[in-house]
Design a protein around this motif. Structure first.
Motif, PDB file in Angstrom:
ATOM      1  N   PHE A   1       0.826  -1.202   0.000  1.00 36.68           N
ATOM      2  CA  PHE A   1       0.000   0.000   0.000  1.00 36.68           C
ATOM      3  C   PHE A   1       0.865   1.260   0.000  1.00 36.68           C
ATOM      4  CE2 PHE A   1      -2.851  -3.078   2.103  1.00 36.68           C
ATOM      5  CZ  PHE A   1      -3.920  -3.004   1.231  1.00 36.68           C
ATOM      6  N   THR A   2       2.149   1.108   0.250  1.00 30.76           N
ATOM      7  CA  THR A   2       3.048   2.248   0.376  1.00 30.76           C
ATOM      8  C   THR A   2       3.681   2.580  -0.974  1.00 30.76           C
ATOM      9  OG1 THR A   2       4.937   0.840   0.927  1.00 30.76           O
ATOM     10  CG2 THR A   2       3.565   1.598   2.758  1.00 30.76           C
ATOM     11  N   ALA A   3       4.278   3.753  -1.045  1.00 29.37           N
ATOM     12  CA  ALA A   3       4.963   4.179  -2.268  1.00 29.37           C
ATOM     13  C   ALA A   3       6.443   3.842  -2.161  1.00 29.37           C
ATOM     14  CB  ALA A   3       4.786   5.680  -2.468  1.00 29.37           C
ATOM     15  N   PRO A   4       7.011   3.189  -3.168  1.00 26.26           N
ATOM     16  CA  PRO A   4       8.455   2.945  -3.157  1.00 26.26           C
ATOM     17  C   PRO A   4       9.223   4.256  -3.301  1.00 26.26           C
ATOM     18  CG  PRO A   4       7.339   1.497  -4.723  1.00 26.26           C
ATOM     19  CD  PRO A   4       6.344   2.541  -4.296  1.00 26.26           C
ATOM     20  N   ALA A   5      10.485   4.219  -2.916  1.00 27.15           N
ATOM     21  CA  ALA A   5      11.379   5.371  -3.069  1.00 27.15           C
ATOM     22  C   ALA A   5      12.481   4.998  -4.054  1.00 27.15           C
ATOM     23  CB  ALA A   5      11.988   5.756  -1.723  1.00 27.15           C
ATOM     24  N   VAL A   6      12.930   5.981  -4.831  1.00 32.41           N
ATOM     25  CA  VAL A   6      13.999   5.772  -5.806  1.00 32.41           C
ATOM     26  C   VAL A   6      15.165   6.678  -5.441  1.00 32.41           C
ATOM     27  CG1 VAL A   6      14.648   5.975  -8.241  1.00 32.41           C
ATOM     28  CG2 VAL A   6      12.365   5.158  -7.613  1.00 32.41           C
ATOM     29  N   TRP A   7      16.369   6.119  -5.547  1.00 29.37           N
ATOM     30  CA  TRP A   7      17.592   6.864  -5.244  1.00 29.37           C
ATOM     31  C   TRP A   7      18.563   6.666  -6.397  1.00 29.37           C
ATOM     32  CZ3 TRP A   7      21.940   4.640  -1.835  1.00 29.37           C
ATOM     33  CH2 TRP A   7      22.898   5.615  -1.533  1.00 29.37           C
ATOM     34  N   HIS A   8      18.969   7.763  -7.028  1.00 29.15           N
ATOM     35  CA  HIS A   8      19.998   7.719  -8.059  1.00 29.15           C
ATOM     36  C   HIS A   8      21.299   8.130  -7.382  1.00 29.15           C
ATOM     37  CE1 HIS A   8      17.081   7.139 -11.233  1.00 29.15           C
ATOM     38  NE2 HIS A   8      16.339   8.076 -10.663  1.00 29.15           N
TER      39      HIS A   8
ATOM     40  N   ASP B   1      20.476  11.768   1.370  1.00 28.70           N
ATOM     41  CA  ASP B   1      21.897  11.788   1.729  1.00 28.70           C
ATOM     42  C   ASP B   1      22.418  10.407   2.129  1.00 28.70           C
ATOM     43  OD1 ASP B   1      22.149  14.540   1.247  1.00 28.70           O
ATOM     44  OD2 ASP B   1      21.484  15.038   3.273  1.00 28.70           O
ATOM     45  N   GLY B   2      21.998   9.384   1.409  1.00 25.86           N
ATOM     46  CA  GLY B   2      22.491   8.038   1.660  1.00 25.86           C
ATOM     47  C   GLY B   2      21.863   7.332   2.836  1.00 25.86           C
ATOM     48  N   LEU B   3      20.858   7.950   3.446  1.00 20.93           N
ATOM     49  CA  LEU B   3      20.152   7.325   4.563  1.00 20.93           C
ATOM     50  C   LEU B   3      18.720   7.016   4.145  1.00 20.93           C
ATOM     51  CD1 LEU B   3      21.324   9.600   7.518  1.00 20.93           C
ATOM     52  CD2 LEU B   3      22.233   7.362   6.842  1.00 20.93           C
ATOM     53  N   LEU B   4      18.215   5.869   4.629  1.00 23.18           N
ATOM     54  CA  LEU B   4      16.845   5.469   4.356  1.00 23.18           C
ATOM     55  C   LEU B   4      16.061   5.543   5.648  1.00 23.18           C
ATOM     56  CD1 LEU B   4      14.948   4.258   2.135  1.00 23.18           C
ATOM     57  CD2 LEU B   4      15.409   2.046   3.211  1.00 23.18           C
ATOM     58  N   TYR B   5      14.907   6.216   5.594  1.00 20.58           N
ATOM     59  CA  TYR B   5      14.039   6.405   6.759  1.00 20.58           C
ATOM     60  C   TYR B   5      12.746   5.627   6.527  1.00 20.58           C
ATOM     61  CZ  TYR B   5      17.189  10.336   7.463  1.00 20.58           C
ATOM     62  OH  TYR B   5      18.310  11.117   7.636  1.00 20.58           O
ATOM     63  N   VAL B   6      12.398   4.752   7.491  1.00 22.66           N
ATOM     64  CA  VAL B   6      11.184   3.951   7.371  1.00 22.66           C
ATOM     65  C   VAL B   6      10.450   3.994   8.706  1.00 22.66           C
ATOM     66  CG1 VAL B   6      10.223   1.685   6.852  1.00 22.66           C
ATOM     67  CG2 VAL B   6      12.315   2.425   5.698  1.00 22.66           C
ATOM     68  N   TYR B   7       9.228   4.502   8.687  1.00 20.45           N
ATOM     69  CA  TYR B   7       8.421   4.632   9.900  1.00 20.45           C
ATOM     70  C   TYR B   7       7.686   3.330  10.183  1.00 20.45           C
ATOM     71  CZ  TYR B   7       4.657   6.180  12.979  1.00 20.45           C
ATOM     72  OH  TYR B   7       3.774   6.307  14.011  1.00 20.45           O
ATOM     73  N   ASP B   8       7.794   2.869  11.419  1.00 22.90           N
ATOM     74  CA  ASP B   8       7.050   1.706  11.894  1.00 22.90           C
ATOM     75  C   ASP B   8       5.755   2.220  12.505  1.00 22.90           C
ATOM     76  OD1 ASP B   8       5.927  -0.372  13.378  1.00 22.90           O
ATOM     77  OD2 ASP B   8       7.850  -1.071  14.139  1.00 22.90           O
ATOM     78  N   PRO B   9       4.578   1.873  11.963  1.00 18.72           N
ATOM     79  CA  PRO B   9       3.326   2.382  12.506  1.00 18.72           C
ATOM     80  C   PRO B   9       3.086   2.029  13.972  1.00 18.72           C
ATOM     81  CG  PRO B   9       2.955   1.444  10.342  1.00 18.72           C
ATOM     82  CD  PRO B   9       4.359   1.083  10.744  1.00 18.72           C
TER      83      PRO B   9
END
Length: 161
Positions: A46-53, A95-103
């Protein structure tokens, strides 16, 4: 993702790598995926993926109720780079970090390229909340809009100088 490629997640536990140029027109399209891969835990996405170049590399990050995962784009295929069992909402990369919220509470911070956990920032629970990363700060709303509360909490963090 770039190069005319897009990813579409679904309620069937799959993500589809698609060639945008083959999706033009008004005729319905079916079975033209370049590749299908499982969502991080094989459950609904249900979430949106993130893209990093990052340099010449293109990364895709996704989280669902049972996991978080990263893929790199190699030619026309996705190669899984890492995976963990921490579910979450729409990931954000900066900036090279991935943030993921746990509900259930907590904001996981990972090294985007390796998946190594850096920290978990304390926060309350919520529903479909996603972090906002801008100008050296991280903002995350707490709570559930479905409860129709008239007040709330906004967590804001700033890395130590």
């Amino acid at each position: 993702l770039g190069g005319g490629l897009v990813v579409q997640g679904g309620k069937d536990g799959l993500m589809r790598l698609l060639d945008w140029s083959k999706l033009r027109g008004t005729t319905p399209h079916k079975d033209s995926e370049r590749q299908t891969v499982s969502t991080p835990s094989g459950s609904d996405l249900f979430t949106a993926p993130a893209v990093w170049h990052n340099g010449a590399a293109t990364w895709l990050f996704a989280a669902d109720n049972g996991g978080t995962a990263a893929w790199t784009l190699s030619g026309d295929t996705l190669q899984q780079a890492w995976h963990n069992g921490n579910g979450g909402t729409s990931p954000v990369v900066s900036d090279g970090l991935l943030y993921v919220y746990d509900p259930g509470g907590g904001l996981h911070v990972y090294d985007a390229a390796t998946g190594n956990a850096i920290t978990t920032l304390a926060s309350g629970g919520g529903h479909w909340n996603s972090p906002i990363v801008v100008d050296g700060r991280i903002a995350l709303p707490e709570g559930n809009a479905n409860s129709h509360s008239t007040s709330g909490v906004l967590d804001i963090w700033r890395p130590a100088s």
